[in-house]
Design an enzyme around this catalytic site. Structure first.
Site, mmCIF file in Angstrom:
data_model
loop_
_atom_site.group_PDB
_atom_site.id
_atom_site.type_symbol
_atom_site.label_atom_id
_atom_site.label_comp_id
_atom_site.label_asym_id
_atom_site.label_seq_id
_atom_site.Cartn_x
_atom_site.Cartn_y
_atom_site.Cartn_z
ATOM 1 N N LYS A 33 47.001 37.274 25.176
ATOM 2 C CA LYS A 33 45.346 37.755 24.980
ATOM 3 C C LYS A 33 45.036 39.557 25.217
ATOM 4 C CE LYS A 33 43.875 34.800 28.488
ATOM 5 N NZ LYS A 33 44.731 34.623 28.647
ATOM 6 N N THR A 34 45.819 39.945 25.872
ATOM 7 C CA THR A 34 46.063 41.499 26.418
ATOM 8 C C THR A 34 46.599 42.184 25.181
ATOM 9 O OG1 THR A 34 45.566 40.907 28.498
ATOM 10 C CG2 THR A 34 45.648 43.491 28.165
ATOM 11 N N ASP A 225 37.883 42.556 27.422
ATOM 12 C CA ASP A 225 39.031 41.253 27.983
ATOM 13 C C ASP A 225 38.514 40.764 28.962
ATOM 14 O OD1 ASP A 225 41.530 40.726 27.759
ATOM 15 O OD2 ASP A 225 42.385 42.410 29.072
ATOM 16 N N GLU A 226 39.368 39.755 29.384
ATOM 17 C CA GLU A 226 38.066 38.835 30.769
ATOM 18 C C GLU A 226 37.198 38.751 30.503
ATOM 19 O OE1 GLU A 226 40.945 38.043 32.564
ATOM 20 O OE2 GLU A 226 42.324 39.353 33.224
ATOM 21 N N GLN A 256 40.513 31.094 33.876
ATOM 22 C CA GLN A 256 40.450 31.755 35.031
ATOM 23 C C GLN A 256 39.672 32.390 35.257
ATOM 24 O OE1 GLN A 256 43.829 34.567 34.435
ATOM 25 N NE2 GLN A 256 43.815 33.250 32.542
ATOM 26 N N ARG A 613 50.120 33.545 37.908
ATOM 27 C CA ARG A 613 51.053 35.404 38.018
ATOM 28 C C ARG A 613 52.115 35.644 37.661
ATOM 29 N NH1 ARG A 613 47.334 36.814 35.173
ATOM 30 N NH2 ARG A 613 47.216 34.938 34.687
HETATM 31 N N1 LIG Z 1 55.212 37.477 20.723
HETATM 32 C C1 LIG Z 1 55.496 37.310 22.380
HETATM 33 N N2 LIG Z 1 56.288 37.972 22.076
HETATM 34 C C2 LIG Z 1 56.808 38.243 23.518
HETATM 35 N N3 LIG Z 1 56.112 38.656 24.788
HETATM 36 C C3 LIG Z 1 55.212 37.872 24.575
HETATM 37 C C4 LIG Z 1 54.188 38.352 23.524
HETATM 38 N N4 LIG Z 1 52.952 37.584 23.067
HETATM 39 C C5 LIG Z 1 53.128 37.827 24.691
HETATM 40 N N5 LIG Z 1 54.305 38.189 25.385
HETATM 41 C C6 LIG Z 1 54.241 38.449 27.009
HETATM 42 O O1 LIG Z 1 53.801 37.979 27.855
HETATM 43 C C7 LIG Z 1 53.258 38.453 28.635
HETATM 44 C C8 LIG Z 1 51.695 38.125 29.016
HETATM 45 O O2 LIG Z 1 50.887 38.250 28.240
HETATM 46 P P1 LIG Z 1 49.686 38.928 27.973
HETATM 47 O O3 LIG Z 1 49.642 40.006 29.641
HETATM 48 O O4 LIG Z 1 49.369 39.262 26.695
HETATM 49 O O5 LIG Z 1 48.445 37.746 28.512
HETATM 50 P P2 LIG Z 1 47.418 37.230 28.849
HETATM 51 O O6 LIG Z 1 46.986 36.239 28.350
HETATM 52 O O7 LIG Z 1 46.301 38.597 28.448
HETATM 53 O O8 LIG Z 1 47.756 36.879 30.475
HETATM 54 P P3 LIG Z 1 46.343 36.598 31.191
HETATM 55 O O9 LIG Z 1 45.831 35.199 31.108
HETATM 56 O O10 LIG Z 1 47.354 36.898 32.323
HETATM 57 O O11 LIG Z 1 45.163 37.616 31.095
HETATM 58 C C9 LIG Z 1 53.351 39.883 28.711
HETATM 59 O O12 LIG Z 1 54.553 40.834 29.270
HETATM 60 C C10 LIG Z 1 53.712 40.346 26.766
HETATM 61 O O13 LIG Z 1 53.957 41.168 27.098
HETATM 62 MG MG LIG Z 2 45.329 39.303 30.281
#
Ligand SMILES: Nc1ncnc2c1ncn2[C@@H]1O[C@H](COP(=O)(O)OP(=O)(O)OP(=O)(O)O)[C@@H](O)[C@H]1O
Ligand SMILES: [Mg+2]
Length: 775
Positions: A33-34, A225-226, A256, A613
């Site tokens: 997402k981020t 975000d969030e 979350q 995490r």
């Molecule tokens: N398409 C992709 N290919 C490789 N790595 C990825 C890809 N998308 C995300 N990642 C990696 O996966 C991890 C999680 O991504 P991110 O932090 O954006 O997720 P999130 O959904 O925001 O998580 P959270 O819910 O904990 O906030 C990060 O290390 C990110 O760099």
């Molecule tokens: Mg995130």
């Protein structure tokens, strides 16, 4: 520029490339997402959107910095410069700085941190001669914070019979008056507290349509975000700003949502689809962060929540190691287990400290972990303790700087008017405070007019007060030409503050002086960075940054360290190896949050956040007994341990089955191959009631108020019953709700004097009364 689109999967790509209009990305942990939000911003810029027109709201300042860095890598440093990114508080503090005069605040308004607010409330409560046990300043602040985050102003408070009744029932009929005094005093002091930064922004945008129009035009694209953790106040700001262009993109995960206790409203996600007509909804399902085991284990836990949106996560990552569960004797043992496991993992796999995080439910749990890590010489960094800027010597120095910008700042003035000592005592201060209240002036203004205000102070005192005002005014004059660093240096020299600290001669004094030095370095750094970015390097901006800094932002130290923090703080972060400690009933889930299903579900979401995490390995530990409330209590393993699908967990046991407390053998916690792979078992004979459903569904806006005085039934007996205190609210099967006025006797014949709703006062023997605590 690099080919960032290639670093996205198909669903992520769709979200990043999506055209204008409202969009929401609801997806599980670690699904990117981020990353999508970050790349979407870069993409918008590549499509020709001016960075000046983009606003991104993140959960921490650190997240904003990281996002900006990543975007700069894609589009270039100078392009990324104008992006508005930061937390709600920091972004709107900056906006308020240019608009605050419209609201009657000086542009150099002060931001009161929690400590300042609590101090101010303490004095108000004292001035009103109220009972400090009934009106605990911290609790009062929490309540005021709830009002503000629900946009309930003092006026709205007084016209809301439900609130008046709730406060009356909880034994705090003077809440409204305190609230009014607090708001007035902050206003007079030219100060806003954290919640004001949102409340006043809402006020600004509602009362001044031209200002709203200006920022609506400016922020053509808004990204959040969030989103699941936004509160009502934040929700309204975003909605107002996005109203013109509706180019709003929010990302979140209902699983979350962990800040309901601070007013966050999960409804905001659901409302999003109602608020905007043509919403595009995106789902991301692939997790890139964690091993299959961790992802599946987390899914199996969150399954237990009834209220959740339908979504799953899966991963192509390796299966990974089992989740390890460790039972320890005591919290000391738990600490040693963590330290030894880190040590062993490091030895075996050549890992550095920063690959590890220890997460806990409450800050107090860090002590045992810290002790054990120190013994093993493992460097760690603790987040969420007293942040650097909250240390006394730093706050004292900053108070002078605050006064230079805003001499009406009451808390800053009270802090330093007699520090270092200049013979201005409490009696004088009391007289000044009373006069200031009567004349509706700030204390500084009263002192400025000390000759005309009849305060019955002797000449000596008057001279001392005059000298103080002159000192501040001389700094103000110098501040016209000096920069923030030079003025801070001058303050330290003229006030002899450092000399005063040194006088002590203790090792602590030395470290305090070092801290002050570090503050100077920090100011120097700030000026350089701002110059480089061609941004405002004034003292005012520095002080805003400081007021909103958390120690999560302060990671200058390049030594790799184990991270210690509460789960709440860990949101959005990731670590290869994660320890979640204190997996015990009444601790996690917290005893304070076990009374309704929705509370337990929030705790479960917190556990889901904790598990997700981790990238490679999760360790869960629980102690069989632990000191709580100053007493050694037996602990029952957390219900959450049972909820993890058994195929993903493995109980590890110490090699010496009979080890005694304090005789832990470090290298032998568990063997190369764990001794046994067993399903975690609940101790025999332990029964647990599942929390009942909430009695009443709280309305989204006032959810928290309802919750505060909502009747909570079926509280398990145990620590609650013995923890009954004066001021507690209880439910009695026959007499209904009441307040504990007094407790007498001990152990078996302990009695409580209780005033019930119908006005009757009764003395009940606790052993038989079957009281349930409701707050
Ligand atoms: N398409 C992709 N290919 C490789 N790595 C990825 C890809 N998308 C995300 N990642 C990696 O996966 C991890 C999680 O991504 P991110 O932090 O954006 O997720 P999130 O959904 O925001 O998580 P959270 O819910 O904990 O906030 C990060 O290390 C990110 O760099
Ligand atoms: Mg995130």
């Amino acid at each position: 520029m690099n080919n960032y689109i290639a670093q996205l999967n198909e669903s992520q790509k769709e979200a990043v490339l999506h055209k204008d209009g409202p969009m929401i990305i609801i997806a599980g942990a670690g699904s990117g997402k981020t990353r999508v939000l970050t790349y979407r911003i870069a993409h918008l810029m590549q499509q020709g959107v001016d960075s000046f027109n983009i606003l991104a709201l993140t959960f921490t300042n650190k997240a904003a910095r990281e996002m900006k860095k990543r975007i700069a890598e894609i589009v270039g440093q100078s392009e990324a410069k104008n992006l508005w990114m930061g937390t709600f508080h920091s972004v709107f503090a900056r906006i308020l700085r240019s608009e605050s005069e419209k609201l009657g605040f000086p542009s150099n308004f002060t931001i009161y941190d929690t400590q300042d607010s609590v101090r101010l409330l303490s004095s108000i409560i004292q001035e009103m001669s109220l009972d400090k046990d009934k009106y605990k300043p911290k609790q009062v602040l929490g309540r005021i914070s709830q009002y503000k985050n629900s946009l309930i102003t003092v006026k709205a408070y007084y016209t809301n019979p439900e609130l008046l009744e709730a406060d009356r029932m909880s034994g705090r009929p003077k809440m409204g008056e305190i609230y009014k005094n607090y708001v007035d005093r902050c206003f007079k002091a030219g100060a806003m507290d954290f919640d004001d930064l949102l409340l006043r922004t809402n006020e600004l945008l509602t009362r001044f349509p031209d200002v709203l129009g200006k920022y609506q035009d400016r922020f053509k694209y808004i990204l959040v975000d969030e989103y699941q953790d936004t509160n009502h106040s934040q929700y309204l700001i975003v909605r107002a700003l996005a109203d013109r262009f509706e180019n709003i993109c929010v990302v979140g995960d209902d699983s979350q949502s962990i800040y309901a206790f601070r007013g966050a409203n999960i409804q905001n996600i659901l409302n999003f689809q109602r608020d905007y007509k043509e919403v595009s909804i995106f789902k991301l399902e692939q997790n890139y962060r964690s091993s299959q085991t961790i992802v599946n284990a987390a899914n199996s836990v969150i399954e237990n929540n009834q209220s959740k949106l339908d979504k799953t996560i899966w991963t192509q990552n390796d299966k990974g190691d089992m989740i390890k569960i460790m039972r320890t004797l005591s919290e000391g043992d738990e600490g040693r287990f963590v330290a030894s496991a880190i040590f062993e993992d490091q030895m075996r796999h050549q890992l550095s400290n920063d690959q590890f995080a220890v997460l806990y439910r409450t800050n107090a749990q860090s002590r045992a972990i810290e002790d054990a890590l120190r013994k093993k010489n493992i460097d760690y960094k603790i987040f969420g303790g007293l942040s650097f800027y909250q240390r006394k010597e730093i706050k004292d120095t900053l108070a002078y700087l605050r006064l230079i910008l805003n001499p009406n700042d009451e808390e800053a003035l009270k802090r330093v008017i007699n520090y270092p000592a200049r013979g201005i005592g409490d009696t004088t201060m009391n007289k000044l405070t009373v006069a200031a209240n009567e004349l509706n002036k700030s204390i500084f203004e009263v002192i400025e007019n000390i000759d005309v205000v009849n305060l019955q102070l002797n000449t000596g005192t008057k001279n001392k007060l005059r000298d103080f005002v002159l000192l501040i005014k001389s700094f103000q004059a110098e501040a016209q030409t000096l920069n923030a660093f030079e003025i801070a240096e001058l303050v330290l020299k003229k006030t002899k503050l450092v000399r005063d600290i040194e006088k002590d001669g203790t090792p602590e004094a030395i470290s305090k002086v070092e801290n002050v030095q570090e503050l100077l370095n920090g100011i120097k750094d700030f000026i350089e960075v701002q110059k480089e970015k061609e941004e405002d390097d004034s003292l005012a901006v520095f002080l805003i940054d400081v007021a909103l800094a958390t120690d999560l932002d302060n990671d200058k130290d390049d030594k790799p360290r184990v991270s210690l923090m509460t789960i709440h703080l860990a949101k959005g972060l990731e670590f290869p190896h994660v320890f979640i400690v204190g997996m015990e009933e009444n601790l996690f889930p917290s005893a304070m949050s076990m009374n309704t299903r929705s509370e337990v579900e929030e705790e479960r979401r917190l556990f889901y956040v904790a598990l997700t995490r981790a990238e490679k390995q999760v360790y869960l530990s629980y102690a069989q007994s632990r000191y709580r409330w100053g007493k050694l209590v037996d602990c029952e393993p957390s219900r959450f341990l049972e909820e993890i699908d058994e195929q993903f967990v493995q109980q590890i046991a110490p090699k010496q089955p009979q080890f005694k407390q304090n005789s832990f053998i470090d290298s032998d916690i568990f063997g190369e191959t764990p001794p046994e792979t067993v399903r975690f078992k609940k101790p025999i004979g332990v029964k647990r009631k599942e929390a009942p459903k909430p009695i009443k569904k709280a309305s989204p806006v006032q959810g928290n108020f309802k919750r505060m005085h909502q009747v909570k039934m079926d509280i398990p007996e145990g620590p609650f019953a013995t923890k009954l205190k004066v001021g507690n609210f209880v439910i009695h099967g026959k007499f209904g709700k009441g307040e504990v006025l007094a407790i007498e006797g001990n152990e078996n014949d302990q009695k409580a004097e209780i005033k019930f709703e119908n006005g009757e006062i009764k003395k009940l023997l606790l052993q038989f009364a079957k009281l349930k605590i409701v707050n």
